[in-house]
Design an enzyme around this catalytic site. Structure first.
Site, short mmCIF file in Angstrom:
data_model
loop_
_atom_site.label_atom_id
_atom_site.label_comp_id
_atom_site.label_asym_id
_atom_site.label_seq_id
_atom_site.Cartn_x
_atom_site.Cartn_y
_atom_site.Cartn_z
N THR A 35 0.84 -1.21 0.00
CA THR A 35 0.00 0.00 0.00
C THR A 35 0.87 1.26 0.00
O THR A 35 0.39 2.35 0.29
CB THR A 35 -0.94 0.04 1.23
OG1 THR A 35 -0.15 -0.08 2.42
CG2 THR A 35 -1.97 -1.08 1.19
N TYR A 62 16.17 -11.07 8.40
CA TYR A 62 17.61 -11.15 8.67
C TYR A 62 18.25 -9.82 8.30
O TYR A 62 18.06 -9.31 7.19
CB TYR A 62 18.26 -12.28 7.84
CG TYR A 62 19.76 -12.24 7.93
CD1 TYR A 62 20.42 -12.71 9.07
CD2 TYR A 62 20.53 -11.70 6.89
CE1 TYR A 62 21.80 -12.64 9.17
CE2 TYR A 62 21.91 -11.64 6.98
CZ TYR A 62 22.54 -12.10 8.12
OH TYR A 62 23.90 -12.03 8.23
N ASN A 99 8.23 -11.20 14.23
CA ASN A 99 9.55 -11.19 13.61
C ASN A 99 10.32 -9.92 13.96
O ASN A 99 11.54 -9.96 14.21
CB ASN A 99 9.42 -11.29 12.08
CG ASN A 99 8.90 -12.65 11.64
OD1 ASN A 99 9.14 -13.65 12.33
ND2 ASN A 99 8.20 -12.70 10.53
N ALA A 114 3.97 1.04 16.15
CA ALA A 114 2.93 1.94 15.62
C ALA A 114 1.57 1.33 15.89
O ALA A 114 1.03 0.59 15.07
CB ALA A 114 3.13 2.16 14.13
N TYR A 145 -7.85 -5.06 11.55
CA TYR A 145 -6.87 -4.03 11.92
C TYR A 145 -6.83 -3.87 13.45
O TYR A 145 -5.77 -3.96 14.07
CB TYR A 145 -7.28 -2.72 11.26
CG TYR A 145 -6.30 -1.58 11.40
CD1 TYR A 145 -5.06 -1.63 10.77
CD2 TYR A 145 -6.63 -0.43 12.11
CE1 TYR A 145 -4.17 -0.56 10.87
CE2 TYR A 145 -5.75 0.64 12.21
CZ TYR A 145 -4.53 0.57 11.59
OH TYR A 145 -3.64 1.63 11.69
N LYS A 149 -3.70 -5.02 15.83
CA LYS A 149 -2.95 -3.99 16.57
C LYS A 149 -2.99 -4.28 18.07
O LYS A 149 -2.00 -4.07 18.78
CB LYS A 149 -3.52 -2.60 16.27
CG LYS A 149 -3.24 -2.10 14.85
CD LYS A 149 -1.79 -1.69 14.65
CE LYS A 149 -1.52 -1.12 13.27
NZ LYS A 149 -0.08 -0.89 13.02
#
Ligand code: UDP
Length: 313
Positions: A35, A62, A99, A114, A145, A149
């Protein structure tokens, strides 16, 4: 500092990349461009402190070099985008967060997450402060969403509690400004582009629902200061502008500022559209001495100029 920004080619991420570079930090951006666009960061490619890697952080991350701060900003953020990519949205704020936190643990980095005002859902208290737990529909269209979050906040806290990772969570309220996509479906970008083309402005519902809009430069400054602040591990902060406006008045203001001949058209209110939203920002004010400086009117004028140039191209 060496800073890694997931989603760094997006609206907020690209402004942050620019800000860290301008202050002499090294920046690595990971972004899969679902996006976002490289146009947002094209002007940074000549900077020797800047690296861009097209990468989906849902996969194991990585990075060879040390990283001091990780900002996890990857995620479709407009209701239109996250409802178009519901599964990817859930993956990037679950697997992607995991991750990114794993990388923070491996590199002993600070982690800035965020988060969003959406974690408050359809708030039953007004304005919202950080102690409020929210009122979220777990299976509604916005849940991909909101819940992802919320999961990411919980996961960040788990890494803080179990491994002592220096995390901090920012609940970002509506933000607008240059580099929003004209077609992202968000209210400010939609209203401005329609006003500039003298097309009908679509107000959802009766327009009495409110939002509180923060100009992107203020937001970038606040996120930057929180990222560099010591001694706030495990803390959560609202960040946004408490200047509240109804959507119908926003439409009128944008028509006035653009000198447009657009008419206002009313469409049905989307499912679970929150009726009110306004941050309490006392905590962030007290912590980093930050508050928004740019009024809605001034910020809209700058944003209108940006979209005028985009539409000319
Ligand atoms: N909205 C609207 N017309 C549009 C786009 C949005 O009336 O073309 C309304 C929407 O229903 C919501 C508010 O504007 O009440 C803010 O929407 P946005 O998608 O920007 O973000 P949200 O704050 O809902 O995540």
């Amino acid at each position: 500092m060496r800073v890694l920004i997931t989603g760094g080619a997006g609206f907020l991420g690209s402004h942050l990349a620019e800000k860290f570079l301008a202050d002499g930090h090294k920046v690595i951006v990971l972004d899969n461009l679902i996006t976002s666009t490289v146009d947002n960061i094209a002007h940074l490619f000549g900077n020797e402190n800047f690296t861009f890697i097209k990468y989906n952080v849902v996969n194991y991350i990585y990075v060879k070099d040390d990283v001091d701060i990780i900002l996890h900003f990857a995620c479709p953020a407009s209701p239109l985008d996250y409802q178009k990519h519901p599964i990817h949205t859930m993956k990037v704020d679950s697997l992607g967060t995991l991750n990114s936190l794993g990388l923070a643990k491996a590199k002993k980095s600070r982690f800035v997450f965020a988060s969003t005002s959406e974690i408050y859902g359809s708030p039953q208290i007004h304005p919202q402060d950080e102690s409020y737990w929210g009122y979220v529909n777990p299976i509604g269209v916005r849940s991909v969403y909101d819940e992802a979050k919320r999961f990411s906040e919980a996961m960040s806290m788990a890494y803080f509690r179990e491994y002592g990772i220096d995390i901090r969570i920012l609940r970002i309220f509506n933000t607008y400004g240059p580099r929003m996509r004209a077609n992202d479906g968000r209210v400010v970008s939609s209203f401005i582009t329609k006003a500039l083309k003298n097309e009908e402005i679509t107000v959802f519902g009766d327009g009495t629902q409110t939002r509180s809009f923060c100009y992107v430069d203020d937001m970038t400054e606040g996120i930057y200061k929180i990222s560099l602040k010591d001694g706030i591990e495990g803390e959560v902060f609202n960040i946004g502008n408490p200047e509240e406006i109804s959507i119908i008045n926003l439409a009128r203001l944008i028509v006035e500022l653009t000198g447009s001949s657009s008419k206002i058209k009313f469409l049905p209110l989307p499912e679970d559209d929150p009726p009110k939203r306004k941050p309490k920002i006392d905590k962030i004010k007290a912590t980093i001495n930050w508050k928004p400086k740019i009024s809605l009117k001034k910020g809209l004028i700058k944003t209108i100029e940006y979209f005028e140039n985009i539409l000319k191209k």
